[in-house]
Design an enzyme around this catalytic site. Structure first.
Site, mmCIF file in Angstrom:
data_model
loop_
_atom_site.group_PDB
_atom_site.id
_atom_site.type_symbol
_atom_site.label_atom_id
_atom_site.label_comp_id
_atom_site.label_asym_id
_atom_site.label_seq_id
_atom_site.Cartn_x
_atom_site.Cartn_y
_atom_site.Cartn_z
ATOM 1 N N ASN B 386 0.801 -1.185 -0.019
ATOM 2 C CA ASN B 386 0.000 0.032 -0.089
ATOM 3 C C ASN B 386 0.788 1.254 -0.100
ATOM 4 O O ASN B 386 1.051 1.755 -0.917
ATOM 5 C CB ASN B 386 -0.806 0.142 1.238
ATOM 6 C CG ASN B 386 -2.128 1.156 1.137
ATOM 7 O OD1 ASN B 386 -1.882 1.976 0.403
ATOM 8 N ND2 ASN B 386 -2.982 1.059 2.194
ATOM 9 N N ASP B 387 1.359 1.568 1.351
ATOM 10 C CA ASP B 387 2.133 2.878 1.275
ATOM 11 C C ASP B 387 3.309 3.131 0.225
ATOM 12 O O ASP B 387 3.617 4.104 0.058
ATOM 13 C CB ASP B 387 2.460 3.098 2.556
ATOM 14 C CG ASP B 387 1.430 2.971 3.637
ATOM 15 O OD1 ASP B 387 0.389 3.803 3.138
ATOM 16 O OD2 ASP B 387 1.666 2.746 4.851
ATOM 17 N N VAL B 388 3.938 2.038 0.026
ATOM 18 C CA VAL B 388 5.279 2.014 -1.017
ATOM 19 C C VAL B 388 4.629 2.319 -2.554
ATOM 20 O O VAL B 388 5.751 2.509 -3.265
ATOM 21 C CB VAL B 388 6.117 0.529 -0.838
ATOM 22 C CG1 VAL B 388 6.642 0.525 0.651
ATOM 23 C CG2 VAL B 388 5.003 -0.401 -1.315
#
Lengths: 99, 463
Positions: B386-388
């Site tokens: 997700n965040d990456v």
């Protein structure tokens, strides 16, 4: 004192060698790298062996023996798992004749 | 007068040291890495054999018991599942630190009050680093094994309290350097770092584990090097320095990949759950797709990049991903994997899981190689990351992850994201990627969703 200074030189040089060598390790292998350095670090077992074997005091012998257990489990487990992981890394087989 | 025996042992240690350095040198490529392990094993064997011959050793019983027990514990630790490697690694940092702390403690009581100042200083560093690494690593292993809650526990003034506690330990160390005879202070100098280790890991969440494990790795190495100073063993100093620099380099790589300064990492400010500042209630539309539609698009693509994250490991989807890789490769689709340095729970975690699933390592791309390929990629398939992949890191200066290097999947022609729902990532940040016109959300469990895609692809491949 001279010995300690010598040791500091060794420490510094080893730090630089470590830096140069580790920098070249492929990021693919960072997990096995960590388990391998962990196994090598367990060379501390050498100090524990001398402690447990010299029989200078009961206290030191017992601490030394426990330290041997901890370090040996790292040596055995660390080398085993590193080798298992590395065995799994395979390159692509020769490209199959497929269009 | 130095006896011949001592000289022989010193030469054995010298050879072992060279083998250790070669061992790490050969880790530079998967082709030579196994030779590296063998060199390490040989070096270790020589060093232990040499030590056992030392004439100062009068009693072999305890040594034998220790070696046998250690082997009994070590073998199962070498055979854990690949998904359990992060917690196994944390546990082994704890064992390494325990060994160092115990030896340091015994050395102190054997020689106090006749401990030279410099020796006392390094001995203090040895037990302080060893003590905090021991409990810190146990805590990390507990969190990774999910025995302990993964959620970070924070309170006001936490950093101040932690630093104050550590300062007390350092104060005791200084007092002991000045008066090495004060044996009653020593237990406190061990106990305080042991407590500090727990306090240090309490505020840390799961996604920060790659950095934390690397840092603990570095501490374990440093404490072993300190032990080398105390025992005047060059072999130990070098092995500890190698391990310490390895952990240090990995933590720098990890903190860079999360756009955190190294001081930020050192002072344990990580893991605080950021409060999302955007109004989550805002209605935005997403496009979703079924496995059939996804299979059709993937099958028609020329190039696909799969971006795995920790979610893939949690769902145990790596073997299904391998089937997808096979099915697509069979159709002539170019499939690669884009791997962010902090994907997973430790450095290189994703690579090991994918290699275990039999994916050739030359298909695994690091972030620097993957990003230039993405604009020419037809489909980027995000599985459990997700965040990456969050483009806000590049575009939204107000985002808590602004500046963090990401895999730029939004530059691919089509993006597919397999996800259970529209929940927020670890950092609690909205991911605008999901609302792009080119993005298709594939809602479901990673393993079964990939399985359905594979089923579709192989079902229609027969004609």
């Amino acid at each position: 004192m001279q010995e300690l200074v010598n040791s500091l030189f060794v420490f510094m040089l080893a730090g630089f060698i470590g830096f140069e060598v580790i920098r070249r390790v492929s990021p693919l292998l960072h997990t096995p790298l960590m388990s391998l350095t962990n196994a090598l670090d367990a060379i501390a077992v050498v100090g524990a062996i001398v402690l447990a074997g010299a029989h200078e005091s009961k206290f030191a012998t017992v601490l030394g023996a426990v330290a041997i257990v901890a370090a040996t489990s790292n040596i055995v487990g660390g080398f085993l798992i590193t080798d298992r992981m590395l065995k799994m890394f395979k390159a692509s087989r020769a490209p199959k004749a497929r269009t | 007068m130095i006896s011949t025996g001592t000289i022989v042992i010193q030469f054995v240690y010298l050879i072992a040291t060279a083998l250790f350095i070669l061992s790490l040198r050969w880790m530079s490529s998967p082709a030579t890495a196994r030779r590296g392990v063998q060199a390490g094993e040989l070096g270790m064997l020589l060093a232990i054999a040499g030590t056992l011959l030392q004439h100062g050793i009068v009693d072999y019983r305890w040594i034998a018991i220790g070696l046998v027990l250690g082997t009994i514990i070590g073998v199962p630790l070498g055979k854990v599942q690949m998904t359990a490697v992060p917690q196994r690694t944390a546990l082994s940092h704890a064992f390494g630190a325990l060994c160092v702390t115990l030896v340091g403690t015994a050395e102190f009581y054997l020689h106090s009050p006749n401990v030279p100042r410099f020796t006392m200083a390094v001995l203090s560093m040895e037990v302080i680093l060893g003590g905090l690494t021991f409990t810190g690593s146990l805590m990390a292993a507990g969190k990774l094994q999910e025995i302990l809650p993964q959620r970070p526990l924070t309170y006001k003034g936490q950093n101040f309290v932690n630093l104050a506690v550590l300062a007390v330990a350092v104060g005791l160390a200084i007092e002991l350097v000045r008066h090495p005879g004060e044996k009653h202070l020593f237990p406190f100098m061990v106990a305080i770092p042991v407590a500090f280790g727990v306090m240090m890991i309490v505020p840390i969440g799961g996604a920060d584990m790659p950095t934390v494990i690397s840092l603990l790795n570095s501490y374990a190495g440093l404490s072993a090097a300190m032990m080398g100073f105390v025992l005047d063993s060059k072999l130990l100093i070098i092995a500890g320095a190698l391990d310490g620099s390895s952990g240090f380099i990995l933590s720098v790589i990890m903190s860079k990949a999360m756009n955190r300064s190294f001081t930020n990492v050192l002072f344990g400010a990580f893991g605080q759950v950021q409060v999302s500042h955007s109004a989550a209630a805002e209605e935005k539309t997403v496009h979703s797709a079924t496995p059939e539609e996804a299979a059709e698009i993937l099958g028609a693509a020329n190039s696909v990049m799969i971006v795995p994250g920790y979610g893939m490991a949690v769902a145990q989807a790596q073997h299904k991903v391998r089937e997808l890789f096979d099915a697509l490769t069979k159709r002539g689709v170019q499939v690669t994997f884009g791997i962010h340095p902090v994907a997973g729970r430790m450095p290189g975690h994703m690579n090991v899981l994918l290699a275990e699933a039999d994916i050739p390592y030359d298909k695994l791309m690091g972030m620097d190689d993957a990003n230039p390929m993405l604009p020419q990629t037809d489909v980027a398939l995000v599985i459990g990351a997700n965040d990456v992949t969050n483009p806000a890191a590049r575009t939204d200066a107000g985002s808590p992850i602004y500046g963090m290097p990401i895999l730029e999947v939004d530059k691919a022609r089509t993006v597919m994201v397999i996800k259970r729902g529209l929940g927020l990532g670890f950092a609690g940040i909205e991911n605008p990627l999901y609302y792009l016109d080119k993005t298709l959300m594939l809602f479901g469990d990673a393993k079964s969703f990939v399985g359905s895609i594979v089923h579709e692809l192989s079902g229609s491949a027969g004609h």
